[in-house]
Design a protein around this motif. Structure first.
Motif, PDB file in Angstrom:
ATOM      1  N   ASP A 178     -98.268 -20.633  70.757  1.00  0.00           N
ATOM      2  CA  ASP A 178     -97.532 -21.894  70.878  1.00  0.00           C
ATOM      3  C   ASP A 178     -96.753 -21.951  72.181  1.00  0.00           C
ATOM      4  OD1 ASP A 178     -95.524 -20.088  70.425  1.00  0.00           O
ATOM      5  OD2 ASP A 178     -94.747 -21.042  68.619  1.00  0.00           O
ATOM      6  N   MET A 179     -97.011 -20.960  73.060  1.00  0.00           N
ATOM      7  CA  MET A 179     -96.436 -20.858  74.399  1.00  0.00           C
ATOM      8  C   MET A 179     -94.947 -20.511  74.395  1.00  0.00           C
ATOM      9  SD  MET A 179     -98.968 -20.994  76.332  1.00  0.00           S
ATOM     10  CE  MET A 179     -98.298 -21.153  77.981  1.00  0.00           C
ATOM     11  N   THR A 180     -94.426 -20.019  73.285  1.00  0.00           N
ATOM     12  CA  THR A 180     -93.078 -19.483  73.280  1.00  0.00           C
ATOM     13  C   THR A 180     -93.118 -18.058  73.820  1.00  0.00           C
ATOM     14  OG1 THR A 180     -93.322 -18.731  70.984  1.00  0.00           O
ATOM     15  CG2 THR A 180     -92.319 -20.903  71.343  1.00  0.00           C
ATOM     16  N   ILE A 181     -92.036 -17.645  74.441  1.00  0.00           N
ATOM     17  CA  ILE A 181     -91.946 -16.311  75.017  1.00  0.00           C
ATOM     18  C   ILE A 181     -91.043 -15.474  74.130  1.00  0.00           C
ATOM     19  CG2 ILE A 181     -91.488 -14.991  77.109  1.00  0.00           C
ATOM     20  CD1 ILE A 181     -93.541 -17.223  77.457  1.00  0.00           C
ATOM     21  N   GLY A 182     -91.538 -14.326  73.703  1.00  0.00           N
ATOM     22  CA  GLY A 182     -90.760 -13.479  72.816  1.00  0.00           C
ATOM     23  C   GLY A 182     -90.739 -12.034  73.271  1.00  0.00           C
ATOM     24  N   ASP A 183     -90.040 -11.221  72.495  1.00  0.00           N
ATOM     25  CA  ASP A 183     -89.996  -9.789  72.768  1.00  0.00           C
ATOM     26  C   ASP A 183     -91.334  -9.159  72.423  1.00  0.00           C
ATOM     27  OD1 ASP A 183     -87.326 -10.016  73.513  1.00  0.00           O
ATOM     28  OD2 ASP A 183     -86.616  -9.671  71.466  1.00  0.00           O
ATOM     29  N   THR A 184     -91.524  -7.944  72.875  1.00  0.00           N
ATOM     30  CA  THR A 184     -92.741  -7.218  72.536  1.00  0.00           C
ATOM     31  C   THR A 184     -92.761  -6.895  71.048  1.00  0.00           C
ATOM     32  OG1 THR A 184     -91.634  -5.180  73.202  1.00  0.00           O
ATOM     33  CG2 THR A 184     -93.064  -6.235  74.825  1.00  0.00           C
ATOM     34  N   LYS A 185     -93.888  -6.399  70.576  1.00  0.00           N
ATOM     35  CA  LYS A 185     -94.110  -6.226  69.138  1.00  0.00           C
ATOM     36  C   LYS A 185     -93.063  -5.352  68.477  1.00  0.00           C
ATOM     37  CE  LYS A 185     -97.839  -5.191  65.874  1.00  0.00           C
ATOM     38  NZ  LYS A 185     -99.249  -4.753  65.721  1.00  0.00           N
ATOM     39  N   THR A 186     -92.725  -4.232  69.095  1.00  0.00           N
ATOM     40  CA  THR A 186     -91.708  -3.318  68.560  1.00  0.00           C
ATOM     41  C   THR A 186     -90.840  -2.828  69.710  1.00  0.00           C
ATOM     42  OG1 THR A 186     -93.075  -1.330  68.858  1.00  0.00           O
ATOM     43  CG2 THR A 186     -93.300  -2.518  66.768  1.00  0.00           C
ATOM     44  N   GLY A 187     -89.797  -2.066  69.378  1.00  0.00           N
ATOM     45  CA  GLY A 187     -88.951  -1.500  70.420  1.00  0.00           C
ATOM     46  C   GLY A 187     -89.733  -0.602  71.348  1.00  0.00           C
ATOM     47  N   GLU A 188     -90.659   0.165  70.798  1.00  0.00           N
ATOM     48  CA  GLU A 188     -91.473   1.075  71.600  1.00  0.00           C
ATOM     49  C   GLU A 188     -92.462   0.316  72.483  1.00  0.00           C
ATOM     50  OE1 GLU A 188     -90.723   1.506  68.478  1.00  0.00           O
ATOM     51  OE2 GLU A 188     -89.515   3.326  68.618  1.00  0.00           O
ATOM     52  N   SER A 189     -92.743  -0.947  72.117  1.00  0.00           N
ATOM     53  CA  SER A 189     -93.685  -1.740  72.903  1.00  0.00           C
ATOM     54  C   SER A 189     -93.076  -2.172  74.227  1.00  0.00           C
ATOM     55  CB  SER A 189     -94.132  -2.970  72.102  1.00  0.00           C
ATOM     56  OG  SER A 189     -94.877  -2.582  70.969  1.00  0.00           O
ATOM     57  N   THR A 190     -91.738  -2.189  74.332  1.00  0.00           N
ATOM     58  CA  THR A 190     -91.088  -2.429  75.613  1.00  0.00           C
ATOM     59  C   THR A 190     -91.106  -1.107  76.376  1.00  0.00           C
ATOM     60  OG1 THR A 190     -89.669  -4.160  74.698  1.00  0.00           O
ATOM     61  CG2 THR A 190     -88.950  -3.121  76.746  1.00  0.00           C
ATOM     62  N   ARG A 191     -91.865  -1.064  77.442  1.00  0.00           N
ATOM     63  CA  ARG A 191     -92.134   0.214  78.082  1.00  0.00           C
ATOM     64  C   ARG A 191     -92.459   0.023  79.561  1.00  0.00           C
ATOM     65  NH1 ARG A 191     -96.139  -2.127  75.345  1.00  0.00           N
ATOM     66  NH2 ARG A 191     -98.322  -1.926  75.991  1.00  0.00           N
ATOM     67  N   LYS A 192     -92.482   1.100  80.281  1.00  0.00           N
ATOM     68  CA  LYS A 192     -92.895   1.090  81.678  1.00  0.00           C
ATOM     69  C   LYS A 192     -94.023   2.096  81.830  1.00  0.00           C
ATOM     70  CE  LYS A 192     -89.798   0.674  84.883  1.00  0.00           C
ATOM     71  NZ  LYS A 192     -88.682   0.958  85.834  1.00  0.00           N
ATOM     72  N   ILE A 193     -95.115   1.666  82.404  1.00  0.00           N
ATOM     73  CA  ILE A 193     -96.282   2.535  82.529  1.00  0.00           C
ATOM     74  C   ILE A 193     -96.680   2.673  83.999  1.00  0.00           C
ATOM     75  CG2 ILE A 193     -97.142   1.909  80.245  1.00  0.00           C
ATOM     76  CD1 ILE A 193     -99.239   0.133  81.633  1.00  0.00           C
ATOM     77  N   PHE A 194     -97.317   3.785  84.318  1.00  0.00           N
ATOM     78  CA  PHE A 194     -97.902   3.980  85.638  1.00  0.00           C
ATOM     79  C   PHE A 194     -99.303   3.375  85.637  1.00  0.00           C
ATOM     80  CE2 PHE A 194     -94.583   7.167  85.803  1.00  0.00           C
ATOM     81  CZ  PHE A 194     -94.161   7.105  87.132  1.00  0.00           C
ATOM     82  N   LEU A 195     -99.598   2.618  86.669  1.00  0.00           N
ATOM     83  CA  LEU A 195    -100.901   1.962  86.758  1.00  0.00           C
ATOM     84  C   LEU A 195    -101.917   2.862  87.441  1.00  0.00           C
ATOM     85  CD1 LEU A 195     -99.806  -1.615  87.889  1.00  0.00           C
ATOM     86  CD2 LEU A 195    -100.877  -1.028  85.705  1.00  0.00           C
ATOM     87  N   PRO A 196    -103.173   2.790  87.023  1.00  0.00           N
ATOM     88  CA  PRO A 196    -104.229   3.472  87.771  1.00  0.00           C
ATOM     89  C   PRO A 196    -104.263   2.912  89.198  1.00  0.00           C
ATOM     90  CG  PRO A 196    -105.033   2.712  85.639  1.00  0.00           C
ATOM     91  CD  PRO A 196    -103.695   2.092  85.845  1.00  0.00           C
ATOM     92  N   PRO A 197    -104.589   3.715  90.185  1.00  0.00           N
ATOM     93  CA  PRO A 197    -104.610   3.236  91.579  1.00  0.00           C
ATOM     94  C   PRO A 197    -105.453   1.975  91.767  1.00  0.00           C
ATOM     95  CG  PRO A 197    -104.812   5.610  91.522  1.00  0.00           C
ATOM     96  CD  PRO A 197    -104.893   5.158  90.099  1.00  0.00           C
ATOM     97  N   SER A 198    -106.596   1.904  91.098  1.00  0.00           N
ATOM     98  CA  SER A 198    -107.459   0.733  91.264  1.00  0.00           C
ATOM     99  C   SER A 198    -106.789  -0.535  90.729  1.00  0.00           C
ATOM    100  CB  SER A 198    -108.798   0.950  90.559  1.00  0.00           C
ATOM    101  OG  SER A 198    -108.604   1.166  89.163  1.00  0.00           O
ATOM    102  N   ALA A 199    -106.085  -0.418  89.604  1.00  0.00           N
ATOM    103  CA  ALA A 199    -105.387  -1.570  89.038  1.00  0.00           C
ATOM    104  C   ALA A 199    -104.213  -1.971  89.918  1.00  0.00           C
ATOM    105  CB  ALA A 199    -104.899  -1.249  87.628  1.00  0.00           C
ATOM    106  N   MET A 200    -103.518  -0.984  90.491  1.00  0.00           N
ATOM    107  CA  MET A 200    -102.417  -1.280  91.396  1.00  0.00           C
ATOM    108  C   MET A 200    -102.921  -2.020  92.635  1.00  0.00           C
ATOM    109  SD  MET A 200     -99.310  -1.284  92.249  1.00  0.00           S
ATOM    110  CE  MET A 200     -98.568  -0.278  90.973  1.00  0.00           C
ATOM    111  N   GLU A 201    -104.067  -1.602  93.126  1.00  0.00           N
ATOM    112  CA  GLU A 201    -104.658  -2.265  94.297  1.00  0.00           C
ATOM    113  C   GLU A 201    -105.027  -3.712  93.981  1.00  0.00           C
ATOM    114  OE1 GLU A 201    -108.482  -1.743  97.325  1.00  0.00           O
ATOM    115  OE2 GLU A 201    -107.931  -0.127  95.949  1.00  0.00           O
ATOM    116  N   VAL A 202    -105.589  -3.934  92.802  1.00  0.00           N
ATOM    117  CA  VAL A 202    -105.953  -5.290  92.382  1.00  0.00           C
ATOM    118  C   VAL A 202    -104.725  -6.187  92.322  1.00  0.00           C
ATOM    119  CG1 VAL A 202    -106.721  -6.659  90.388  1.00  0.00           C
ATOM    120  CG2 VAL A 202    -108.075  -4.701  91.158  1.00  0.00           C
ATOM    121  N   LEU A 203    -103.647  -5.703  91.708  1.00  0.00           N
ATOM    122  CA  LEU A 203    -102.443  -6.514  91.559  1.00  0.00           C
ATOM    123  C   LEU A 203    -101.707  -6.701  92.886  1.00  0.00           C
ATOM    124  CD1 LEU A 203    -101.018  -5.261  88.135  1.00  0.00           C
ATOM    125  CD2 LEU A 203    -102.417  -7.276  88.620  1.00  0.00           C
TER     126      LEU A 203
END
Length: 380
Positions: free
Chosen positions: A248-273
């Motif tokens: 419905d295009m509302t913006i909410g929190d992630t599914k659980t507390g653990e779902s809010t996270r910071k991840i390292f991207l693979p080099p190829s994905a970092m290059e794409v972004l």
């Protein structure tokens, strides 16, 4: 002022039509007037037996005035006054869907305090047999086991609150039989299929980055749509996942507390972004193609996935199966469960292991062979 009649107090009389009627007090209205429950019998003996049963049911029960509302009215009140703001928007919308499409057509007009376990069981049986709103080419009108279970869980919660408020004596969902959990089988793209998928999206300038990020990070659909440039750290090579977009295009929190996270991207994905950041003029990493001020709608991404799969002549899979594909290939290529659990935003590593037993079983077998070979070498 008349004395307040105690709950359980009863009266018996013979009606003009020859039947016997009995009434017991089951609660009181806001003004103190008694709330009666009536039972009928062909003979005085039959009536007294039924009356005794009713007194047992309503023993130590004090119903309130709301016991006269219909189930449909109660579900509306429960959703608006009790659930709104306490559950995720997508969960609330799911509850509303269950109420409108599955429960109300069967029991919506019935007084909430008169609904029995038999009534609820009959509804579940009908839903399982012919409850689907739109006929499915394979399942027909039969509703899936998981949906019937979800309807049951939602109705159980609402009836527990109704009991707490004094609208019903007992929760009628207790004692019902619902289908056992029967989740759909996980589908993944094997290495050959994955290579084909990647080759097809390579030629899609509008959707390549979205699906490449999906297949290299295992993010949920709503999490992908909710990414903003402020979440991307090009120097550290990290991506923060802190919000999700609902259909419905509302913006909410992630599914659980653990779902809010910071991840390292693979080099190829970092290059794409990194390359994408040079051209996309929006706060959203994956903006709506027609309105860049808004994120991509999750349902639009799902439709595009179906188009890509059909174009590549690949099996029809759910969007969530891209996540399963990522996780399965990560495990088989040596990523440990603890690390993968964090990347996926799972609550515990044990959940990750349980979810991917089809992979971890093979890994354990290979580990046993390695250990066996090591011990044989020691014993020589």
């Amino acid at each position: 002022m008349s004395k307040r009649r105690p709950s359980g107090d009863g009266m018996v009389r013979k009606r003009d039509d020859g039947r016997w009627e009995g009434r017991i007090v089951v609660g009181h209205k806001d003004d103190g007037k008694p709330i009666f429950r009536s039972v009928f019998g062909k003979s005085q003996k039959e009536l007294l037996e039924k009356l005794h049963q009713q007194k047992t049911v309503y023993q130590d029960v004090e119903l309130t005035e709301g016991c006269a509302m219909t189930l449909g009215d109660w579900l509306d009140k429960w959703l608006d006054d009790y659930m709104n703001g306490t559950v995720r928007p997508s969960t609330l919308q799911g509850y509303r869907n269950y109420a409108e499409n599955y429960i109300k057509p069967h029991l919506g007009e019935k007084t909430i305090s008169l609904i029995t376990t038999t009534d609820v069981q009959r509804m579940y049986t009908k839903l399982k047999k012919s409850g689907r709103i739109v006929e499915h080419e394979k399942s027909g009108k039969s509703l899936s086991d998981s949906t019937v279970r979800s309807v049951h869980s939602m109705l159980h919660l609402s009836m527990e609150m109704a009991k707490h408020e004094g609208f019903i004596a007992h929760n009628p969902t207790l004692g019902t039989v619902v289908p056992k959990p029967n989740p759909p089988a996980k589908q993944i793209l094997n290495q050959k299929q994955l290579n084909l998928f990647l080759s097809v999206i390579e030629g899609d300038c509008q959707w390549h980055d979205f699906f490449y990020t999906a297949i290299t990070t295992g993010l949920r659909r709503g999490e992908l749509c909710g990414l903003q440039w402020e979440d991307l750290d090009l120097e550290l090579g990290t991506l923060k996942i802190s919000r999700t977009v609902h259909d419905d295009m509302t913006i909410g929190d992630t599914k659980t507390g653990e779902s809010t996270r910071k991840i390292f991207l693979p080099p190829s994905a970092m290059e794409v972004l990194a390359e994408r950041k040079e051209t996309v003029k929006s706060e959203w990493i994956f903006p709506n193609l027609l309105n860049p001020t808004q994120p991509t709608r999750p349902s639009t991404a799902y439709r595009q996935l179906n188009f890509i799969l059909e174009k590549a002549n690949l099996p029809s899979i759910r969007f969530h199966d891209l996540r399963h594909t990522f996780a399965t290939h990560a495990l088989t290529n040596g990523v440990d469960a603890k690390t993968l659990s964090h990347i996926l935003g799972h609550t515990k590593a044990s959940f990750t292991l349980d979810t991917y037993t089809h992979v971890t079983g093979d890994m354990q077998q290979r580990a046993a062979q390695i250990v066996g070979g090591f011990l044989e070498g020691v014993m020589v």
